[in-house]
Design a protein around this motif. Structure first.
Motif, PDB file in Angstrom:
ATOM      1  N   VAL A  20       0.853  -1.210  -0.148  1.00  0.00           N
ATOM      2  CA  VAL A  20      -0.056  -0.059  -0.171  1.00  0.00           C
ATOM      3  C   VAL A  20       0.879   1.126   0.201  1.00  0.00           C
ATOM      4  CG1 VAL A  20      -1.587   1.397   1.434  1.00  0.00           C
ATOM      5  CG2 VAL A  20      -1.998  -0.935   1.019  1.00  0.00           C
ATOM      6  N   ARG A  21       1.951   1.281   0.906  1.00  0.00           N
ATOM      7  CA  ARG A  21       2.691   2.359   0.739  1.00  0.00           C
ATOM      8  C   ARG A  21       3.580   2.705  -0.217  1.00  0.00           C
ATOM      9  NH1 ARG A  21       2.922   0.529   6.453  1.00  0.00           N
ATOM     10  NH2 ARG A  21       4.620  -0.679   6.025  1.00  0.00           N
ATOM     11  N   TYR A  22       4.184   1.575  -1.024  1.00  0.00           N
ATOM     12  CA  TYR A  22       4.922   1.591  -2.543  1.00  0.00           C
ATOM     13  C   TYR A  22       3.620   1.948  -3.332  1.00  0.00           C
ATOM     14  CZ  TYR A  22       7.751   0.852  -6.201  1.00  0.00           C
ATOM     15  OH  TYR A  22       8.581   1.190  -7.281  1.00  0.00           O
ATOM     16  N   ALA A  23       2.618   1.705  -3.199  1.00  0.00           N
ATOM     17  CA  ALA A  23       1.800   2.016  -4.402  1.00  0.00           C
ATOM     18  C   ALA A  23       1.436   3.496  -4.312  1.00  0.00           C
ATOM     19  CB  ALA A  23       0.310   1.242  -4.218  1.00  0.00           C
ATOM     20  N   GLY A  24       1.167   3.915  -3.054  1.00  0.00           N
ATOM     21  CA  GLY A  24       1.209   5.456  -2.953  1.00  0.00           C
ATOM     22  C   GLY A  24       2.285   6.237  -3.509  1.00  0.00           C
ATOM     23  N   ALA A  25       3.469   5.904  -3.162  1.00  0.00           N
ATOM     24  CA  ALA A  25       4.862   6.706  -3.290  1.00  0.00           C
ATOM     25  C   ALA A  25       5.009   6.376  -5.001  1.00  0.00           C
ATOM     26  CB  ALA A  25       5.828   5.991  -2.537  1.00  0.00           C
ATOM     27  N   SER A  26       4.618   5.311  -5.513  1.00  0.00           N
ATOM     28  CA  SER A  26       4.992   4.828  -7.064  1.00  0.00           C
ATOM     29  C   SER A  26       3.792   5.378  -7.860  1.00  0.00           C
ATOM     30  CB  SER A  26       5.470   3.656  -7.162  1.00  0.00           C
ATOM     31  OG  SER A  26       4.357   2.787  -6.956  1.00  0.00           O
ATOM     32  N   GLY A  27       2.567   5.570  -7.351  1.00  0.00           N
ATOM     33  CA  GLY A  27       1.523   5.834  -8.226  1.00  0.00           C
ATOM     34  C   GLY A  27       0.860   4.513  -9.039  1.00  0.00           C
ATOM     35  N   ASP A  28       1.762   3.128  -8.641  1.00  0.00           N
ATOM     36  CA  ASP A  28       1.414   2.025  -9.355  1.00  0.00           C
ATOM     37  C   ASP A  28      -0.010   1.425  -8.532  1.00  0.00           C
ATOM     38  OD1 ASP A  28       0.824  -0.475 -10.374  1.00  0.00           O
ATOM     39  OD2 ASP A  28       3.073  -0.733 -10.305  1.00  0.00           O
ATOM     40  N   PHE A  29      -1.167   1.708  -8.879  1.00  0.00           N
ATOM     41  CA  PHE A  29      -2.322   1.262  -8.038  1.00  0.00           C
ATOM     42  C   PHE A  29      -2.806  -0.163  -8.762  1.00  0.00           C
ATOM     43  CE2 PHE A  29      -1.900   5.504  -6.819  1.00  0.00           C
ATOM     44  CZ  PHE A  29      -1.841   5.333  -5.423  1.00  0.00           C
ATOM     45  N   ASN A  30      -2.096  -0.863  -9.553  1.00  0.00           N
ATOM     46  CA  ASN A  30      -2.463  -1.785 -10.309  1.00  0.00           C
ATOM     47  C   ASN A  30      -3.080  -2.944  -9.300  1.00  0.00           C
ATOM     48  OD1 ASN A  30      -2.880  -4.610 -11.605  1.00  0.00           O
ATOM     49  ND2 ASN A  30      -1.489  -3.925 -13.125  1.00  0.00           N
TER      50      ASN A  30
END
Length: 147
Positions: A20-30
């Motif tokens: 979840v944290r990485y998705a938020g930082a990277s913008g990758d919400f796949n």
């Protein structure tokens, strides 16, 4: 530093909260990174870690060893298998190791920003293992070693 030197191993757990944290930082919400239903519908065994997150964690092995991230002059990997992250508090254990495969003298210090005369470059082979299987292929880094 010599050829054959082994880097201190690094074991890290990846949890759904990390995803979840990485998705938020990277913008990758796949949704393959957060939905078991979607991951299963595309043939995955479950939610998987972002490949770039796994790559970043492997890079941590090298930067901790080098002592300064600025000394890493190149880094690359191939993604070979996914890291499946269970929906529990333990997450997925990924084990990283590395070994110096070559050390060369830097002949042109202009090629390496802020390198001292006599600097050398270590080529490091990195291994990332999850569930007994390698998850990154051709993972290598070049690290400037001060002279």
């Amino acid at each position: 530093m010599e050829k054959g030197t082994e880097l201190p191993p690094l074991s890290l757990r990846v949890t759904r909260a990390d995803l979840v944290r990485y998705a938020g930082a990277s913008g990758d919400f796949n949704p393959i990174h957060w939905s078991d239903r979607v991951a299963g519908s595309v043939g995955l065994p479950g939610v998987i870690a972002h490949g770039m997150l796994t790559m970043a964690l492997a890079g941590r092995l090298v930067t901790q060893w080098a002592g300064d991230p600025a000394l890493v002059r190149s880094y690359g990997v191939r993604f070979t298998r996914p890291v499946v992250v269970p929906d529990d508090d333990d997450g997925a254990l990924v084990e990283f190791s590395g070994k110096v495969t070559d050390v060369t003298d830097v002949t042109d210090v202009t090629d390496v920003a802020d390198a001292e005369d006599g600097a050398r470059v270590a080529r490091v082979a990195i291994t990332a293992v999850f569930d007994g299987k390698t998850v990154l292929g051709r993972a290598t880094a070049e690290v400037v070693l001060p002279g």
